[in-house]
Design a protein around this motif. Structure first.
Motif, PDB file in Angstrom:
ATOM      1  N   ASN A  71      -4.652   6.147  10.463  1.00 12.54           N
ATOM      2  CA  ASN A  71      -4.977   4.724  10.374  1.00 12.54           C
ATOM      3  C   ASN A  71      -6.357   4.425   9.802  1.00 12.54           C
ATOM      4  OD1 ASN A  71      -2.511   3.886  11.495  1.00 12.54           O
ATOM      5  ND2 ASN A  71      -3.283   4.278  13.545  1.00 12.54           N
ATOM      6  N   ASP A  72      -7.296   5.357   9.920  1.00 13.73           N
ATOM      7  CA  ASP A  72      -8.677   5.079   9.526  1.00 13.73           C
ATOM      8  C   ASP A  72      -9.290   6.133   8.620  1.00 13.73           C
ATOM      9  OD1 ASP A  72      -8.876   2.730  11.184  1.00 13.73           O
ATOM     10  OD2 ASP A  72      -8.986   4.075  12.906  1.00 13.73           O
ATOM     11  N   ASP A  73      -8.530   7.111   8.173  1.00 10.85           N
ATOM     12  CA  ASP A  73      -9.084   8.233   7.419  1.00 10.85           C
ATOM     13  C   ASP A  73      -8.432   8.363   6.051  1.00 10.85           C
ATOM     14  OD1 ASP A  73     -10.506   8.902   9.780  1.00 10.85           O
ATOM     15  OD2 ASP A  73      -8.807  10.066  10.501  1.00 10.85           O
ATOM     16  N   VAL A  74      -9.267   8.583   5.030  1.00  9.37           N
ATOM     17  CA  VAL A  74      -8.731   8.838   3.692  1.00  9.37           C
ATOM     18  C   VAL A  74      -8.494  10.333   3.528  1.00  9.37           C
ATOM     19  CG1 VAL A  74      -9.872   6.823   2.675  1.00  9.37           C
ATOM     20  CG2 VAL A  74     -10.992   9.059   2.574  1.00  9.37           C
ATOM     21  N   VAL A  75      -7.687  10.667   2.548  1.00 12.79           N
ATOM     22  CA  VAL A  75      -7.359  12.062   2.254  1.00 12.79           C
ATOM     23  C   VAL A  75      -7.638  12.313   0.781  1.00 12.79           C
ATOM     24  CG1 VAL A  75      -5.494  13.756   2.144  1.00 12.79           C
ATOM     25  CG2 VAL A  75      -5.577  12.103   4.017  1.00 12.79           C
ATOM     26  N   TYR A  76      -8.371  13.381   0.503  1.00 16.17           N
ATOM     27  CA  TYR A  76      -8.613  13.801  -0.875  1.00 16.17           C
ATOM     28  C   TYR A  76      -7.711  14.990  -1.170  1.00 16.17           C
ATOM     29  CZ  TYR A  76     -12.685  10.793  -0.739  1.00 16.17           C
ATOM     30  OH  TYR A  76     -13.502   9.701  -0.621  1.00 16.17           O
ATOM     31  N   LEU A  77      -7.003  14.918  -2.278  1.00 17.44           N
ATOM     32  CA  LEU A  77      -6.121  15.997  -2.721  1.00 17.44           C
ATOM     33  C   LEU A  77      -6.727  16.621  -3.966  1.00 17.44           C
ATOM     34  CD1 LEU A  77      -2.810  13.995  -2.338  1.00 17.44           C
ATOM     35  CD2 LEU A  77      -3.740  15.671  -0.727  1.00 17.44           C
ATOM     36  N   ARG A  78      -7.119  17.903  -3.864  1.00 22.81           N
ATOM     37  CA  ARG A  78      -7.713  18.602  -4.996  1.00 22.81           C
ATOM     38  C   ARG A  78      -6.612  19.146  -5.886  1.00 22.81           C
ATOM     39  NH1 ARG A  78     -11.148  23.236  -3.023  1.00 22.81           N
ATOM     40  NH2 ARG A  78      -9.093  24.165  -2.771  1.00 22.81           N
ATOM     41  N   LEU A  79      -6.720  18.883  -7.192  1.00 30.06           N
ATOM     42  CA  LEU A  79      -5.717  19.325  -8.144  1.00 30.06           C
ATOM     43  C   LEU A  79      -6.159  20.620  -8.817  1.00 30.06           C
ATOM     44  CD1 LEU A  79      -4.949  15.854  -9.734  1.00 30.06           C
ATOM     45  CD2 LEU A  79      -3.727  17.013  -7.887  1.00 30.06           C
ATOM     46  N   GLN A  80      -5.225  21.523  -8.991  1.00 30.03           N
ATOM     47  CA  GLN A  80      -5.530  22.819  -9.582  1.00 30.03           C
ATOM     48  C   GLN A  80      -6.095  22.668 -10.992  1.00 30.03           C
ATOM     49  OE1 GLN A  80      -3.016  26.216  -8.692  1.00 30.03           O
ATOM     50  NE2 GLN A  80      -2.772  26.517 -10.882  1.00 30.03           N
ATOM     51  N   GLY A  81      -5.634  21.672 -11.734  1.00 31.43           N
ATOM     52  CA  GLY A  81      -6.115  21.456 -13.097  1.00 31.43           C
ATOM     53  C   GLY A  81      -7.485  20.794 -13.159  1.00 31.43           C
ATOM     54  N   GLY A  82      -8.075  20.480 -12.018  1.00 27.50           N
ATOM     55  CA  GLY A  82      -9.387  19.846 -11.957  1.00 27.50           C
ATOM     56  C   GLY A  82      -9.299  18.436 -11.413  1.00 27.50           C
ATOM     57  N   GLY A  83     -10.327  18.033 -10.724  1.00 27.92           N
ATOM     58  CA  GLY A  83     -10.387  16.702 -10.169  1.00 27.92           C
ATOM     59  C   GLY A  83      -9.634  16.577  -8.858  1.00 27.92           C
ATOM     60  N   SER A  84      -9.632  15.374  -8.349  1.00 24.11           N
ATOM     61  CA  SER A  84      -8.926  15.096  -7.096  1.00 24.11           C
ATOM     62  C   SER A  84      -8.511  13.632  -7.092  1.00 24.11           C
ATOM     63  CB  SER A  84      -9.794  15.415  -5.882  1.00 24.11           C
ATOM     64  OG  SER A  84     -10.934  14.572  -5.854  1.00 24.11           O
ATOM     65  N   ILE A  85      -7.597  13.313  -6.193  1.00 20.93           N
ATOM     66  CA  ILE A  85      -7.207  11.920  -5.998  1.00 20.93           C
ATOM     67  C   ILE A  85      -7.435  11.578  -4.535  1.00 20.93           C
ATOM     68  CG2 ILE A  85      -5.509  11.936  -7.872  1.00 20.93           C
ATOM     69  CD1 ILE A  85      -3.344  11.928  -5.671  1.00 20.93           C
ATOM     70  N   CYS A  86      -7.634  10.306  -4.263  1.00 21.95           N
ATOM     71  CA  CYS A  86      -7.874   9.844  -2.900  1.00 21.95           C
ATOM     72  C   CYS A  86      -6.676   9.032  -2.438  1.00 21.95           C
ATOM     73  CB  CYS A  86      -9.142   8.997  -2.865  1.00 21.95           C
ATOM     74  SG  CYS A  86      -9.541   8.383  -1.215  1.00 21.95           S
ATOM     75  N   LEU A  87      -6.201   9.352  -1.258  1.00 25.05           N
ATOM     76  CA  LEU A  87      -5.069   8.654  -0.658  1.00 25.05           C
ATOM     77  C   LEU A  87      -5.589   7.843   0.537  1.00 25.05           C
ATOM     78  CD1 LEU A  87      -1.990   8.406  -0.927  1.00 25.05           C
ATOM     79  CD2 LEU A  87      -1.788  10.371   0.594  1.00 25.05           C
ATOM     80  N   PRO A  88      -5.514   6.503   0.465  1.00 24.96           N
ATOM     81  CA  PRO A  88      -6.021   5.666   1.555  1.00 24.96           C
ATOM     82  C   PRO A  88      -5.225   5.859   2.851  1.00 24.96           C
ATOM     83  CG  PRO A  88      -5.655   4.370  -0.444  1.00 24.96           C
ATOM     84  CD  PRO A  88      -5.011   5.709  -0.656  1.00 24.96           C
TER      85      PRO A  88
END
Length: 112
Positions: A71-88
């Motif tokens: 409910n209150d925490d974001v998640v960062y997903l690291r991508l093997q090809g570089g970079g990451s995305i943030c999931l609210p």
């Protein structure tokens, strides 16, 4: 590599600890699904719960979907090809193509 993702909000999510699992992912977990069939069946292949200061290793493989029931925490997903995305909080994402996630970081921040 181009990665297309679609974030979806979990309608009606609340802070109650007795919430029913969403797509088989209980609160307060972050769940990974191998493919569309697993997502629809609510059978995650792995799940994570701990807030960490760095990335936790995830077995590198294409992941179809990720569900964040927190409910209150974001998640960062690291991508093997570089970079990451943030999931609210209380969102899920579905990867188009063959994006390979190789790390996850659950942050106590409530915004990306």
């Amino acid at each position: 590599m181009t990665v297309a993702v679609a974030a979806m909000s979990l309608a009606g999510a609340s802070g109650a600890h007795a919430e029913a699992p969403t797509l088989g992912c209980p609160y307060p977990w972050v769940c990974f699904y191998a493919d569309n069939d697993a997502l629809l069946a609510g059978t995650p292949m792995s799940k994570y719960q701990d807030v960490t200061s760095g990335f936790q290793a995830v077995t590198p493989r294409p992941h179809y979907g990720v569900m964040n029931t927190r409910n209150d925490d974001v998640v960062y997903l690291r991508l093997q090809g570089g970079g990451s995305i943030c999931l609210p909080p209380n969102h899920s994402t579905v990867f188009a193509g063959s994006a390979v996630v190789n790390g996850i970081k659950i942050s106590s921040s409530s915004t990306c």
